[in-house]
Write an enzyme that holds these catalytic residues in place. Sequence first.
Site, PDB file in Angstrom:
ATOM      1  N   CYS A 170       0.629  -1.757  -0.168  1.00 46.54           N
ATOM      2  CA  CYS A 170       0.138  -0.004   0.094  1.00 46.54           C
ATOM      3  C   CYS A 170       1.016   1.116   0.214  1.00 46.54           C
ATOM      4  O   CYS A 170       1.581   1.525   0.806  1.00 46.54           O
ATOM      5  CB  CYS A 170      -0.714  -0.239   1.206  1.00 46.54           C
ATOM      6  SG  CYS A 170      -1.513   1.279   1.629  1.00 46.54           S
ATOM      7  N   CYS A 214       0.545   3.783   2.924  1.00 49.05           N
ATOM      8  CA  CYS A 214       0.749   3.134   4.176  1.00 49.05           C
ATOM      9  C   CYS A 214       2.558   3.545   4.405  1.00 49.05           C
ATOM     10  O   CYS A 214       2.766   3.871   4.960  1.00 49.05           O
ATOM     11  CB  CYS A 214       0.521   1.907   4.295  1.00 49.05           C
ATOM     12  SG  CYS A 214      -0.991   1.121   3.971  1.00 49.05           S
TER      13      CYS A 214
END
Length: 139
Positions: free
Chosen positions: A58, A61
């Site tokens: 991600c 993230c």
Amino acid sequence: MGHCLAKHNKGGDDSDHNVEFAGGNVHLITTIESWEQKIAEANRDGKIVIANFSATWCGPCKMIAPYYVELSEKHPSIMFLTVDVDELTDFSTSWDIKATPTFFFLKDGQQFDKLVGANKPELQKKMIAILDSESPCQE
């Protein structure tokens, strides 16, 4: 803004995620036992817990991870956890994770707030609110 929809496939490139997501005072949670142990420790010490449900694939993230580590170093009175949604799929599902990153704010093991997405200003705002509520100043 800045979040990945949950996808539950194991990418082969997990080798560097410990470095990216756990540093400073951030504890990487890879088992239910370690989650329960950290929550028990926080409850015993009266600490607020921020749990970051993330994934190695991600982008957002990865973008917010260094800031999260920085917060953990500045605020040792708060326990910072990172849960890899791919490593703990069933556990993450039980928390109803729809997108990563998702931050849960816990006190005495109970959720009192939540933030979905890599929203640095909003995370900062929630941190300030927590710190204000913790301050021992009484009028």
